[in-house]
Design an enzyme around this catalytic site. Structure first.
Site, PDB file in Angstrom:
ATOM      1  N   CYS A 158     -59.740 -42.106 -24.445  1.00  0.00           N
ATOM      2  CA  CYS A 158     -59.556 -43.295 -23.611  1.00  0.00           C
ATOM      3  C   CYS A 158     -60.489 -44.415 -24.061  1.00  0.00           C
ATOM      4  CB  CYS A 158     -59.834 -42.929 -22.156  1.00  0.00           C
ATOM      5  SG  CYS A 158     -59.807 -44.341 -21.026  1.00  0.00           S
TER       6      CYS A 158
ATOM      7  N   CYS B  42     -52.959 -43.051 -15.065  1.00  0.00           N
ATOM      8  CA  CYS B  42     -53.498 -44.338 -15.485  1.00  0.00           C
ATOM      9  C   CYS B  42     -53.047 -44.600 -16.922  1.00  0.00           C
ATOM     10  CB  CYS B  42     -55.023 -44.325 -15.405  1.00  0.00           C
ATOM     11  SG  CYS B  42     -55.797 -43.134 -16.530  1.00  0.00           S
TER      12      CYS B  42
ATOM     13  N   GLU C 165     -66.110 -34.983 -21.213  1.00  0.00           N
ATOM     14  CA  GLU C 165     -66.446 -36.384 -21.487  1.00  0.00           C
ATOM     15  C   GLU C 165     -67.953 -36.586 -21.579  1.00  0.00           C
ATOM     16  OE1 GLU C 165     -66.675 -40.647 -19.304  1.00  0.00           O
ATOM     17  OE2 GLU C 165     -64.946 -39.425 -18.729  1.00  0.00           O
TER      18      GLU C 165
ATOM     19  N   ASN D 219     -62.153 -37.257 -11.337  1.00  0.00           N
ATOM     20  CA  ASN D 219     -61.758 -38.403 -10.512  1.00  0.00           C
ATOM     21  C   ASN D 219     -60.993 -37.960  -9.275  1.00  0.00           C
ATOM     22  OD1 ASN D 219     -58.616 -39.229 -10.859  1.00  0.00           O
ATOM     23  ND2 ASN D 219     -59.339 -38.318 -12.754  1.00  0.00           N
TER      24      ASN D 219
ATOM     25  N   SER E 167     -54.796 -38.063 -13.395  1.00  0.00           N
ATOM     26  CA  SER E 167     -54.144 -37.120 -14.307  1.00  0.00           C
ATOM     27  C   SER E 167     -52.954 -36.412 -13.652  1.00  0.00           C
ATOM     28  CB  SER E 167     -55.165 -36.078 -14.795  1.00  0.00           C
ATOM     29  OG  SER E 167     -55.809 -35.459 -13.697  1.00  0.00           O
TER      30      SER E 167
ATOM     31  N   HIS F 149     -56.968 -33.233 -17.284  1.00  0.00           N
ATOM     32  CA  HIS F 149     -57.223 -32.140 -16.346  1.00  0.00           C
ATOM     33  C   HIS F 149     -56.059 -31.986 -15.365  1.00  0.00           C
ATOM     34  CE1 HIS F 149     -61.836 -32.161 -17.080  1.00  0.00           C
ATOM     35  NE2 HIS F 149     -61.201 -31.351 -17.888  1.00  0.00           N
TER      36      HIS F 149
ATOM     37  N   SER G  86     -60.382 -31.841 -12.256  1.00  0.00           N
ATOM     38  CA  SER G  86     -60.336 -33.281 -12.494  1.00  0.00           C
ATOM     39  C   SER G  86     -61.441 -33.970 -11.709  1.00  0.00           C
ATOM     40  CB  SER G  86     -58.968 -33.841 -12.074  1.00  0.00           C
ATOM     41  OG  SER G  86     -59.005 -35.252 -11.997  1.00  0.00           O
TER      42      SER G  86
END
Length: 383
Positions: free
Chosen positions: A134, A43, A164, A300, A362, A73, A298
């Site tokens: 980000c 992204c 995060e 997501n 990622s 990640h 990761s």
């Protein structure tokens, strides 16, 4: 910066993936059909973080450069940074690591951000910081800081151990350090929270349950009066929305139908949602299996695996090396929380097979290409 971007592209681009994009995400060769999700892989926030890390190495060729934890990640990307002479500190550096830093050193803050205390300690040493946090993450920080200044407790939907979420929680304390937060992972923890909001309970039992997921001095009798829901940006949108709905219902039930003591801001990362939506769309098509490529830690990417697993055989792999043979695959089992080897995973060559492919935010395109080529190789087919 264009030189840096060219270097990044050289490491991570894929001609095959671009070709697939250009032909609607479908590749058919022999008896095998590959269907690639419309949105996948790097992204903007990840690309920016990597660009800044590469730029730091180029701008400061003779300086020591350290990275707090992982830039993203993905082990392959982090290994590439290590090969460039960027060494890794713990996300919460040890005393020994902090003592080894010198004022002339460069320290990179990863895309997830870092805790306030860690950043302040590094600044106090005189180190120059390259902040790759980000923008979507910083938007969450803005909300939880506002909560703190207005004496609203931030309820954070996320993983308490995730970099995060820890960074967001540290901002939820506010500039004066007087704010409060509580982190909930799932519906079970949310329901425990909602039960306490509705009918109270034993505060010591409550605090014991959330001991590693609440602010210092948290008192459920005081700090659940006014709440605002925020989230780790890579969580499932549907889950976050359901959680905030349950908390809102609990507050209104306690307060006689009024919702004045509840607030919610949509802070799910746009790229995370795009990849989830693209996978849901892909799953509407007939397929025999799904490959999800990305780092095992990761968040997501993990959610993509959860989505796929509900509909068809889904294999979570780090890279093409996991495709051991047509008989064996090494994949990450979300329930066992470890890599395992499965057998008889791939239909024999010559028989029709449709494979869906997606990747977390990622995961670079070159790893996607390598996985597709390895899959076709095992099927006795080439591009």
């Amino acid at each position: 910066m264009s030189v840096v971007q060219a270097q990044v592209e050289n490491h991570y681009k894929s001609a095959l993936v671009e070709r697939l994009r250009g032909q609607g995400g479908v590749l058919q060769t022999g008896a095998t059909t590959i269907r690639l999700a419309k949105q996948f892989g790097f992204c903007y926030g990840v690309e920016r973080a990597i660009d800044l890390a590469y730029a730091a190495r180029k701008v400061f060729p003779d300086r020591e450069i350290a990275l707090l934890g992982e830039i993203i990640h993905n082990p392959d990307v982090n290994a590439q940074l290590s090969a460039m002479g960027i060494h890794h500190l713990a996300a919460r550096p040890t005393e020994e690591q902090m003592a080894a830093l010198k004022p002339e050193d460069i320290v990179i803050v990863p895309a997830f951000g870092a805790e306030v205390a860690t950043v302040d300690a590094i600044k106090a040493l005189g180190c120059q910081i390259v902040d790759t946090t980000c923008g979507d993450v910083m938007s969450v920080w803005k909300r939880v800081r506002q909560n703190a200044t207005e004496q609203v407790t931030s309820i954070i939907h996320g993983k308490a151990s995730h970099e995060e979420t820890r960074a967001t929680a540290s901002r939820a304390l506010g500039p004066a350090g007087t704010g409060h937060y509580l982190i909930v992972l799932d519906f079970e923890e949310t329901d425990a929270l909602c039960d306490y909001i509705r009918q109270g309970g034993d505060p010591e039992v409550f605090k014991q349950r959330f001991a590693k997921a609440m602010s210092p001095g948290f008192d459920p009798e005081k700090h659940l009066q006014r709440v605002g829901v925020a989230n780790q940006t890579t969580m499932l949108r549907s889950e976050t929305e359901a959680i905030q709905g349950r908390i809102r219902e609990a507050i209104t039930a306690r307060d006689g139908g009024a919702a004045d003591n509840f607030r919610f801001f949509d802070t799910i990362c746009g790229a995370t949602q795009e990849r989830q939506d693209a996978l849901f769309q892909l799953l509407n098509l007939p397929m025999d299996m799904l490959l999800v490529i990305g780092g095992y830690n990761s968040s997501n990417t993990t959610h993509l695996v959860e989505i796929g697993s509900k509909q068809l055989p889904t294999w979570f792999i780090r890279n093409s090396d996991c495709l051991l043979s047509a008989h064996e695959i090494r994949h990450f089992d979300l329930h066992e929380k470890t890599e395992v080897i499965a057998t008889d995973w791939l239909r024999e060559a010559g028989k029709p097979l449709v494979v869906g492919v997606t990747a977390g935010a990622s995961c670079p395109n070159n790893l996607i290409e390598e996985a597709i080529r390895r899959l076709l190789e095992l099927r006795g087919e080439t591009i």
